[in-house]
Design an enzyme around this catalytic site. Structure first.
Site, PDB file in Angstrom:
ATOM      1  N   ASP A  54      48.571  25.422  56.204  1.00 12.74           N
ATOM      2  CA  ASP A  54      47.464  26.356  55.977  1.00 12.74           C
ATOM      3  C   ASP A  54      46.724  25.941  54.708  1.00 12.74           C
ATOM      4  O   ASP A  54      47.296  25.997  53.617  1.00 12.74           O
ATOM      5  CB  ASP A  54      48.008  27.789  55.861  1.00 12.74           C
ATOM      6  CG  ASP A  54      46.904  28.842  55.871  1.00 12.74           C
ATOM      7  OD1 ASP A  54      45.716  28.479  55.949  1.00 12.74           O
ATOM      8  OD2 ASP A  54      47.257  30.039  55.803  1.00 12.74           O
ATOM      9  N   HIS A  91      47.250  28.597  61.651  1.00 10.79           N
ATOM     10  CA  HIS A  91      46.376  29.627  62.230  1.00 10.79           C
ATOM     11  C   HIS A  91      44.972  29.066  62.410  1.00 10.79           C
ATOM     12  O   HIS A  91      44.506  28.257  61.600  1.00 10.79           O
ATOM     13  CB  HIS A  91      46.378  30.910  61.388  1.00 10.79           C
ATOM     14  CG  HIS A  91      45.587  30.881  60.111  1.00 10.79           C
ATOM     15  ND1 HIS A  91      44.245  31.172  60.071  1.00 10.79           N
ATOM     16  CD2 HIS A  91      45.956  30.613  58.832  1.00 10.79           C
ATOM     17  CE1 HIS A  91      43.821  31.079  58.806  1.00 10.79           C
ATOM     18  NE2 HIS A  91      44.835  30.738  58.040  1.00 10.79           N
ATOM     19  N   ASP A 144      40.286  26.813  55.479  1.00  6.71           N
ATOM     20  CA  ASP A 144      41.155  27.936  55.875  1.00  6.71           C
ATOM     21  C   ASP A 144      40.747  28.433  57.256  1.00  6.71           C
ATOM     22  O   ASP A 144      39.953  29.339  57.360  1.00  6.71           O
ATOM     23  CB  ASP A 144      41.069  29.041  54.826  1.00  6.71           C
ATOM     24  CG  ASP A 144      42.087  30.157  55.060  1.00  6.71           C
ATOM     25  OD1 ASP A 144      42.981  29.982  55.897  1.00  6.71           O
ATOM     26  OD2 ASP A 144      41.965  31.206  54.403  1.00  6.71           O
ATOM     27  N   GLU A 146      45.760  35.763  61.999  1.00 11.27           N
ATOM     28  CA  GLU A 146      46.480  35.609  60.730  1.00 11.27           C
ATOM     29  C   GLU A 146      45.799  36.395  59.616  1.00 11.27           C
ATOM     30  O   GLU A 146      46.446  37.056  58.808  1.00 11.27           O
ATOM     31  CB  GLU A 146      46.558  34.121  60.348  1.00 11.27           C
ATOM     32  CG  GLU A 146      47.510  33.827  59.184  1.00 11.27           C
ATOM     33  CD  GLU A 146      46.839  33.827  57.815  1.00 11.27           C
ATOM     34  OE1 GLU A 146      47.552  33.710  56.808  1.00 11.27           O
ATOM     35  OE2 GLU A 146      45.596  33.982  57.723  1.00 11.27           O
ATOM     36  N   GLU A 147      44.473  36.316  59.593  1.00  7.59           N
ATOM     37  CA  GLU A 147      43.718  36.874  58.466  1.00  7.59           C
ATOM     38  C   GLU A 147      43.754  38.396  58.390  1.00  7.59           C
ATOM     39  O   GLU A 147      43.373  38.964  57.370  1.00  7.59           O
ATOM     40  CB  GLU A 147      42.259  36.380  58.510  1.00  7.59           C
ATOM     41  CG  GLU A 147      42.099  34.871  58.382  1.00  7.59           C
ATOM     42  CD  GLU A 147      42.352  34.340  56.966  1.00  7.59           C
ATOM     43  OE1 GLU A 147      42.737  35.138  56.102  1.00  7.59           O
ATOM     44  OE2 GLU A 147      42.167  33.130  56.764  1.00  7.59           O
TER      45      GLU A 147
END
Ligand code: BES
Ligand code: ZN
Length: 372
Positions: free
Chosen positions: A273, A200, A212, A244-245
């Site tokens: 990730d 991501h 991240d 994604e988050e």
């Protein structure tokens, strides 16, 4: 990794940074010879325009809306509500009150729901350690809910023990309809089978998301550039996920839009990730893939540990849930996870190289097993 975290910066779902990142990644993949499409989908993003908490001292502690908080201004007595469990609330009068709740044990959504059910008009959740935190609820809260630092929370509890306190809590935030996108890049192979490599590229709003997950994107792009010379017998699909988050929205969308036949042709999904910070590199997920990853790592002289389970906290989870064998590469020890300090300076370049070499070795190992 530097381009995403330093030039683009923070890439929250549905925001301008996320879109700019997608376009840059797409361009890079086109240059590497891939057929690239942007797969767009609608998202609802929580936009936080600022919150405040007034406690009568004239000083305003730093507070941050918990994602999915209700908006508005409420005022009332501050009441110590323990951890916000029903057992903590029994016997305390929360009607018209602002609940002061300690973080931990149950979810923020449960704390908010319990406090509201007991009549509270707002909730302040304070950290169990120094400093503020980013919280999120998986459902819209019925009342304004903010996060508060540990020291400030303890200080309020102290003042409350001495005398009653009246507070005003204000949250200026709303849900905004927007869109996000997955970058899907295909390198056609000889046979019917497809292998998906994913990472991501969105981040949380709080920081630049270097580990991240600009780190995982860098590894995926490295693999994308190496793959054409590996002569793989399967098609390779590089998928860089958006959103994604906010709950694996991009990967869920990708899996949902696959025709059943296309889904069945996916032999494996490899997800990267957070692979740039921390001493241990771990791999979790499908047993056969974990075993193959450990062998690939040994062949490259890279230490990889099997992960207990697969964590479920990243994009591979959407594939596993659909029955696609999936593998999650992850370094679990990042003290700056989801903070403004998740910067490129803290990412170890050698870790990115290690993940890419293990990934490339694994792509080749799976080429042998994928053949009829
Ligand atoms: N990279 C993290 C996932 C992660 C962090 C896995 C630490 C294992 C340890 C990911 O971007 C993330 O933050 N995921 C969310 C869950 C998701 C369903 C919104 C999380 O873990 O809170
Ligand atoms: Zn992540």
């Amino acid at each position: 990794m530097r381009w995403l975290s330093e030039t683009v910066g923070s890439r929250p779902t549905g925001a301008e940074g996320e879109r700019a990142a997608a376009e840059g990644i797409a361009e890079r993949l086109r240059l590497a010879g891939y057929d690239v499409t942007l797969q767009t989908f609608p998202v609802t993003r929580f936009e936080d325009r600022g919150s405040s908490l007034e406690t009568g001292t004239g000083e305003m502690p730093d507070v941050r809306a918990v994602v999915n908080s209700a908006a508005g201004q409420v005022a009332g007595p501050l009441v110590d509500a323990g951890l916000g469990r029903p057992s903590d609330l029994a016997g305390r009068d929360l009607r018209g009150a602002v609940a002061l709740i300690r973080r931990g044990e149950i979810t923020f959504a449960e704390k908010a729901r319990n406090a509201a059910a007991a009549g509270a008009v707002g909730a302040v959740v304070f950290n169990q350690e120094p400093g503020l935190f980013n919280g999120a609820m998986d459902e819209a809260a019925p009342i304004p809910v903010v996060a508060l630092g540990g020291e400030e929370g303890a200080a309020l509890l102290g003042r409350l023990a001495a005398a009653p306190l009246t507070t005003t809590l204000r949250v200026d935030a709303s849900l905004v309809e927007s869109s996000s996108q997955n970058v899907v890049a295909r390198l056609p192979g000889g046979g019917e089978e497809t292998l998906v490599v994913g990472a991501h590229y969105d981040s949380v709003a709080a920081g630049p998301g270097a580990n991240d997950n600009a780190s995982g994107v860098a590894v995926a792009l490295e693999l994308a550039e190496a793959a054409p010379s590996l002569g793989l017998p399967y098609s390779l699909e590089m998928v860089l996920f958006g959103a994604e988050e906010i709950g694996l929205v991009g990967s869920r969308h990708y899996v949902a839009q696959l025709a059943p036949a296309a889904r069945e042709q996916i032999v494996a999904m490899l997800n990267f990730d957070m692979v740039g910070v921390g001493e241990r590199l771990t791999a979790g997920g499908d047993d056969g893939l974990v075993e193959a990853a450990l062998e690939a790592a040994a062949a490259q002289g890279v230490a990889v540990e099997p992960m207990a389970g697969d964590s479920g906290r990243s994009d591979h989870a959407a594939f596993s849930a659909a029955g696609v064998p999936a593998l999650f590469f992850h370094r679990p020890d990042d003290p700056r996870y989801h903070t403004a300090e998740d910067t490129a300076a803290h990412v170890t370049a050698v870790h990115l190289g290690d993940a890419a070499r293990v990934g490339a070795e694994l792509l080749q190992a799976l080429a042998t097993t994928a053949q009829p």
